[in-house]
Design a protein around this motif. Structure first.
Motif, PDB file in Angstrom:
ATOM      1  N   VAL A  10       0.864  -1.183   0.000  1.00  0.00           N
ATOM      2  CA  VAL A  10       0.000   0.000   0.000  1.00  0.00           C
ATOM      3  C   VAL A  10       0.899   1.232   0.000  1.00  0.00           C
ATOM      4  N   VAL A  11       0.682   2.097  -0.980  1.00  0.00           N
ATOM      5  CA  VAL A  11       1.468   3.329  -1.083  1.00  0.00           C
ATOM      6  C   VAL A  11       0.500   4.498  -1.183  1.00  0.00           C
ATOM      7  N   GLY A  12       1.041   5.694  -1.062  1.00  0.00           N
ATOM      8  CA  GLY A  12       0.168   6.831  -1.266  1.00  0.00           C
ATOM      9  C   GLY A  12       0.774   8.106  -0.764  1.00  0.00           C
ATOM     10  N   GLU A  13      -0.030   9.165  -0.906  1.00  0.00           N
ATOM     11  CA  GLU A  13       0.404  10.489  -0.524  1.00  0.00           C
ATOM     12  C   GLU A  13      -0.013  10.749   0.915  1.00  0.00           C
ATOM     13  N   GLY A  14       0.975  11.010   1.779  1.00  0.00           N
ATOM     14  CA  GLY A  14       0.684  11.270   3.180  1.00  0.00           C
ATOM     15  C   GLY A  14       0.387  12.734   3.468  1.00  0.00           C
ATOM     16  N   GLN A  15       0.391  13.572   2.432  1.00  0.00           N
ATOM     17  CA  GLN A  15       0.154  15.009   2.635  1.00  0.00           C
ATOM     18  C   GLN A  15      -1.120  15.312   3.433  1.00  0.00           C
ATOM     19  N   PRO A  16      -2.235  14.590   3.204  1.00  0.00           N
ATOM     20  CA  PRO A  16      -3.443  14.930   3.969  1.00  0.00           C
ATOM     21  C   PRO A  16      -3.255  14.799   5.486  1.00  0.00           C
ATOM     22  N   LEU A  17      -2.201  14.137   5.928  1.00  0.00           N
ATOM     23  CA  LEU A  17      -1.986  13.899   7.357  1.00  0.00           C
ATOM     24  C   LEU A  17      -1.151  15.009   7.987  1.00  0.00           C
ATOM     25  N   GLY A  18      -1.663  16.234   7.955  1.00  0.00           N
ATOM     26  CA  GLY A  18      -1.001  17.298   8.703  1.00  0.00           C
ATOM     27  C   GLY A  18       0.052  18.076   7.949  1.00  0.00           C
ATOM     28  N   ILE A  19       0.102  17.925   6.622  1.00  0.00           N
ATOM     29  CA  ILE A  19       1.101  18.627   5.819  1.00  0.00           C
ATOM     30  C   ILE A  19       0.379  19.643   4.923  1.00  0.00           C
ATOM     31  N   PRO A  20       0.823  20.913   4.939  1.00  0.00           N
ATOM     32  CA  PRO A  20       0.101  21.925   4.166  1.00  0.00           C
ATOM     33  C   PRO A  20       0.238  21.717   2.660  1.00  0.00           C
ATOM     34  N   LEU A  21      -0.645  22.362   1.894  1.00  0.00           N
ATOM     35  CA  LEU A  21      -0.638  22.235   0.422  1.00  0.00           C
ATOM     36  C   LEU A  21       0.727  22.602  -0.153  1.00  0.00           C
ATOM     37  N   GLY A  22       1.305  23.741   0.305  1.00  0.00           N
ATOM     38  CA  GLY A  22       2.686  24.094  -0.006  1.00  0.00           C
ATOM     39  C   GLY A  22       3.092  24.029  -1.466  1.00  0.00           C
ATOM     40  N   TYR A  23       2.183  24.267  -2.366  1.00  0.00           N
ATOM     41  CA  TYR A  23       2.456  24.253  -3.800  1.00  0.00           C
ATOM     42  C   TYR A  23       3.104  22.939  -4.255  1.00  0.00           C
ATOM     43  N   GLY A  24       2.777  21.854  -3.558  1.00  0.00           N
ATOM     44  CA  GLY A  24       3.156  20.545  -4.082  1.00  0.00           C
ATOM     45  C   GLY A  24       4.333  19.862  -3.413  1.00  0.00           C
ATOM     46  N   GLY A  25       4.910  20.471  -2.406  1.00  0.00           N
ATOM     47  CA  GLY A  25       5.996  19.773  -1.729  1.00  0.00           C
ATOM     48  C   GLY A  25       6.705  20.675  -0.755  1.00  0.00           C
ATOM     49  N   PRO A  26       7.374  20.123   0.235  1.00  0.00           N
ATOM     50  CA  PRO A  26       7.573  18.688   0.468  1.00  0.00           C
ATOM     51  C   PRO A  26       6.325  17.967   0.974  1.00  0.00           C
ATOM     52  N   TYR A  27       6.107  16.783   0.415  1.00  0.00           N
ATOM     53  CA  TYR A  27       5.024  15.909   0.822  1.00  0.00           C
ATOM     54  C   TYR A  27       5.612  14.635   1.435  1.00  0.00           C
ATOM     55  N   LEU A  28       4.798  13.601   1.449  1.00  0.00           N
ATOM     56  CA  LEU A  28       5.200  12.388   2.167  1.00  0.00           C
ATOM     57  C   LEU A  28       4.735  11.157   1.396  1.00  0.00           C
ATOM     58  N   GLY A  29       5.666  10.391   0.868  1.00  0.00           N
ATOM     59  CA  GLY A  29       5.289   9.134   0.210  1.00  0.00           C
ATOM     60  C   GLY A  29       5.297   8.027   1.243  1.00  0.00           C
ATOM     61  N   TYR A  30       4.107   7.517   1.541  1.00  0.00           N
ATOM     62  CA  TYR A  30       4.135   6.408   2.498  1.00  0.00           C
ATOM     63  C   TYR A  30       4.199   5.086   1.734  1.00  0.00           C
TER      64      TYR A  30
END
Lengths: 444, 511
Positions: free
Chosen positions: A256-276
């Motif tokens: 299972v992979v995905g974008e962890g951004q919804p978990l407390g990370i601001p939109l920030g124009y696309g990064g840094p985000y979190l690949g889980y």
């Protein structure tokens, strides 16, 4: 001199200790013809002026502080509790390096171990790594794991067309140099159509959950079919949706992979985000990137350490399956804090708010003349709206009214010209949703 | 809780964890946030799609705050002191950059905002592309790679595609010196190409004769390029760099520069002028964006005009030139023959804006001083430590240097022991056992932001440790003594592989 603390007297003392007359003498190995070239950069600036300039630049953007946002498509505007930012701003966390020296890095190590644990709980997997760069690169790394698991003999990768188009682009770029075939996403194949493509040359099949259109597909026979062919089943999942819906583990996923951004990370124009990245126990040694494990110190005290190190590039070099080195440590910390705050009860509440508000918004829009919502499958916090006019035109009108509308699906899907992907989260009030519907109603 | 047996099962006399796991805190029904009520009519949830249970912690807000504050205190960080970790450039991370990153216009900007609505962000990225190009002497820059390793990957994919387009797709070998970072050879493999390792000579440079042999030999037509770190991972500027570049270019290969050590080069030399074709920058090293306990990084790539069409995208370009009434209009574009997209959206923008603010503060003269003082600090430490430690390679160093963490008259003591003992003196250890070509290496990089008093205190600690190595080696072998925990059993960690403490999943969910 900004962040350089040397006084002239100190510089002279240091030069004397080295035995040279000037700093420039230390650069003798640089070819003389190319030494100390001109630098055409702007003049230095005081901190006060830089702060003002950064504010001015930032305000030249249309952001969620000033606009109501109904746009998602892989990046989501969620409420972030204040605690997250305050903890991230602790210098002990954000100015530390990768925890290669565990004796003085237990803070980072334990927080990452807790992150791994909570991601296992959400996804229904046995192990998670310390993160990849973002959801797209996590999917690309899943391909590598599947190819290795298939002993490099299986060369077919099946991707659903309902996986985020950018993720599919990233998978293709990551594997440009490999002799593999990536199929399944050119048409509009449903899950059952993807199942038809499985054979003994297939390394993996990947689906998105909820899919790019916000919908939940029927996966009831999928895992059985994928496993019967000997391939791996990969889910790209929105972690907020997993607060409500069955875990991919329950649905038979292997990775299972995905974008962890919804978990407390601001939109920030696309990064840094979190690949889980989470996986079943039997494949855990094939995982790329850092993994934290529990052990004991010389006194028998339980503590944490980076483990399975021999898989990594600094040790295995050209035989490593990935070159990943730096991951998204601070973003994993953000997710860890967010998940701890939300916990079992709060995350479910966020999930329900998203669900109810999206259904309500869909109802309001569906009843407008000229608009129709795709209700062929259940959806979470995004849905597809067929519009009476080009999406770009509608979005211009919405913007003038202080609303950032949904993504134009026609850009990536030929059959979805004049279709908008609308996203609604807990941050969208009923008044905002009603206003959106009202304006859309006037644009038919 | 299921993990109890696995983690805390030892008898009561055994030491406890320094801080309980988040799963071991809290009580059923507790919650750490205050969420709004639902203000729309509720819709029935699709019962057959729902999960039965969600095994997350149940803790209050105050508990969460205390938990993470306690954990933070178990870390060492730049904000606490000198962090001389060679090849990692642990410089001070300016606080104003953190404030800037949190401005709503940046933090709350959706990545798919239409170009007109993101002109501030696009302007900033365009300026940063231009400045990075100017600093390194390259024609074009893409900010999209998420980290140094992705920048490397982008570089090698561009080289590969360049040869393919010229009908020379047989070029599949990348030359890599044996002193290289592990990411270099791993990158080559990931790109579907092969590594040919090159030896170093006695001065720590690439063995030029060996390189020329390879370039003239059977493999000549298969050479796609070479990856090299400048200055080298020993902290030394390759005296023969122009000859190296020439040899590889003559064979038809392209030159990739690993920019991990760019802190030694800014304003001192431009890699593009030395003949390099492509390089990556580590914004989280050279340009002060924080390391974050292991990322996020940012690995922009710079290239010559010939490689510009292959850059990973998107990049920022001027779409409409400025005129008397309007500023230029910026937009995201995919270069003509782009190798594609290496991550979703447009790179780690949060790192771009911090690097922008950093360069803006220093400006033209200051950026050169960053390098000058980084090199001064490294040479100062090197000169001071030469009396106590063996320092190979009798040359001035760049921004970092290696010394031997071993003494002939204290055979049991190794680089690792010296590193661990430094923790007791309040310092983060240097990088140890890298580069691999030097046994017992301690790679020391102080950076320009360190004040002389702290450099002197570090020297004093290193001198004391050298004495202890002879007088009380046990103290070193058992170090650290004052860190939160003692040395860890890494074998047990691998053997038992406890990676997750979440309570067991519903039956049937596991294999």
């Amino acid at each position: 001199m900004s962040y350089i603390p040397h006084t002239d007297a100190e510089t002279r003392q240091m030069l004397r200790a080295i035995g040279v007359d000037s700093i420039d003498d230390l650069f003798e190995a640089v070819p003389a013809a190319h030494r100390f070239p001109g630098l055409d950069l702007p003049a230095p600036m005081s901190e006060m002026d830089v702060a003002a300039e950064m504010l001015a630049i930032s305000e030249a953007n249309d952001h969620a502080g000033d606009f109501a946002v109904f746009r998602g498509a892989g990046a989501y505007h969620h409420f972030i509790p204040s605690v997250v930012n305050h903890m991230l701003l602790r210098g002990e966390f954000y100015t530390a390096y990768t925890p290669y020296q565990p004796e003085i890095s237990q803070g980072t190590l334990q927080a990452t171990y807790e992150y791994q644990s909570m991601m296992c709980a959400l996804t229904g997997m046995d192990a998670a790594n310390a993160s990849h760069y973002d959801g797209a690169t996590s999917l690309a790394e899943a391909v590598t794991v599947a190819l290795e698991a298939g002993r490099r003999k299986r060369k077919k990768i099946i991707l659903s067309h309902a996986i985020n188009p950018q993720y599919r682009e990233v998978v293709r770029a990551y594997h440009l140099g490999r002799d593999i075939r990536i199929i399944g996403d050119r048409g509009r194949g449903e899950v059952v159509d993807l199942m038809e493509m499985l054979d003994d040359n297939t390394a993996m099949l990947a689906v998105q959950y909820p899919n790019y259109f916000g919908q939940i597909d029927d996966f009831s026979r999928l895992a059985e079919a994928v496993h019967a062919s000997g391939a791996l089943l990969v889910f790209v999942a929105n972690p907020i949706a997993l607060s409500l819906f069955k875990s991919p583990g329950e649905l038979g996923a292997d990775i299972v992979v995905g974008e962890g951004q919804p978990l407390g990370i601001p939109l920030g124009y696309g990064g840094p985000y979190l690949g889980y990245f989470a996986i079943r126990q039997k494949y855990v040694r094939r995982i790329a990137g850092r993994i934290i494990g529990e052990t004991v110190d010389a006194d028998g005290r339980p503590a944490f350490v980076m483990t399975l190190r021999p898989r990594e590039q600094d040790i295995k070099r050209e035989r490593a399956s990935s070159n990943i080195c730096t991951n998204q440590g601070l973003m994993a910390l953000a997710a860890s804090i967010y998940l701890a705050l939300m916990g079992k009860n709060g995350l479910r509440q966020v999930g329900e708010l998203n669900y109810h508000k999206a259904q309500y918004a869909a109802d309001q829009i569906d009843r407008l003349d000229g608009y129709s919502v795709d209700r062929s499958k259940p959806f979470f916090n995004e849905f597809v709206v067929a519009c009476p006019r080009p999406v770009a035109e509608i979005n211009d009108e919405l913007l003038a009214e202080g609303i950032i509308g949904g993504v134009d699906l026609g850009e990536h899907y030929f059959h979805l010209q004049d279709h908008m992907l609308v996203c609604v989260t807990e941050t969208n009030s009923k008044a905002e949703i009603d206003r959106l519907a009202e304006i859309l109603g006037g644009l038919n | 809780m299921q993990n109890a047996a696995a983690t805390n099962g030892a008898g009561a006399s055994q030491p406890k964890k320094l801080e309980p796991l988040i799963y071991d805190l809290g009580a059923p029904g507790r919650i750490g946030v205050n969420l709004p009520d639902c203000d729309v009519p509720k819709t029935a949830l699709p019962a057959d799609l729902l999960r039965a249970d969600l095994a997350l912690p149940e803790v209050g807000e105050v508990q969460v705050v205390r938990h993470f504050v306690k954990l933070s205190k178990l870390n060492y960080s730049i904000d606490q002191g000198l962090y001389p970790l060679g090849s990692c450039t642990m410089k001070y991370n300016p606080k104003i950059n953190e404030d800037a990153a949190r401005l709503p216009g940046f933090a709350q900007l959706h990545p798919l905002t239409d170009g007109d609505g993101a002109q501030g962000a696009l302007f900033l990225m365009h300026e940063l592309q231009t400045w990075l190009g100017e600093i390194s002497g390259f024609e074009a820059v893409s900010l999209s790679p998420a980290a140094g390793a992705q920048g490397e990957f982008a570089g090698i994919l561009m080289i590969r595609q360049y040869h393919i387009d010229r009908g020379e797709g047989q070029r599949d070998i990348i030359l890599v010196p044996n002193s290289a970072h592990g990411t270099n050879p791993a990158t080559v493999t990931m790109a579907g190409m092969s590594v040919r390792e090159l030896p170093a000579d006695a001065q720590g440079n690439v063995d030029l004769a060996a390189l020329r042999d390879v370039c003239a030999g059977d493999l000549r037509d298969r050479i796609a390029g070479m990856m090299i770190t400048v200055p080298s991972t020993l902290g030394l500027f390759e005296a023969t760099i122009l000859d190296v570049v020439e040899a590889v270019h003559d064979a038809g290969g392209l030159m990739y520069m690993d920019g991990a050590n760019m802190n030694a080069l800014m304003g001192a030399v431009k890699p593009g002028q030395l003949g390099f074709d492509v390089m990556h920058y580590n914004l989280h090293k050279t340009f002060s964006t924080p390391h974050g306990g292991g990322g996020p990084g940012s690995g922009a790539v710079g290239v010559t005009a010939a490689l510009a069409p292959y850059l990973p995208g998107p990049v920022v370009a001027v779409i409409e030139e400025e005129n008397e009434q309007e500023p230029p209009l910026y937009g995201l574009v995919m270069p003509e023959k782009s190798i594609g997209r290496l991550k979703a959206f447009q790179g780690n923008f949060g790192m771009h804006l911090r690097a922008y603010a950093y360069i803006r503060v220093y400006g033209d003269a200051g950026i050169r001083d960053v390098t000058r003082y980084a090199v001064l600090n490294a040479n100062y430490l090197r000169a001071r430590l030469m009396a106590t430690y063996k320092v190979p390679y009798p040359r001035y160093c760049g921004h970092e240097f290696v010394l031997e963490g071993h003494f002939d008259d204290a055979e049991d003591v190794h680089a690792l022991d010296i590193s661990k003992r430094l923790m007791d003196y309040g310092f983060h250890p240097p990088t140890n056992y890298f580069p691999l070509i030097m046994p017992e290496a301690l790679l020391i990089e102080p950076t320009e932001t360190e004040v002389k008093e702290d450099l002197d205190a570090f020297v004093a600690a290193m001198e004391r440790i050298a004495e202890e190595a002879r007088s009380e080696p046990e103290t070193l072998l058992n170090a650290p003594h004052t860190a939160p925990v003692r040395r860890l059993d890494e074998v047990k960690a691998v053997k038992e592989l406890v990676l997750c403490c979440a309570p067991a999943l519903p039956i049937g969910a596991r294999d």
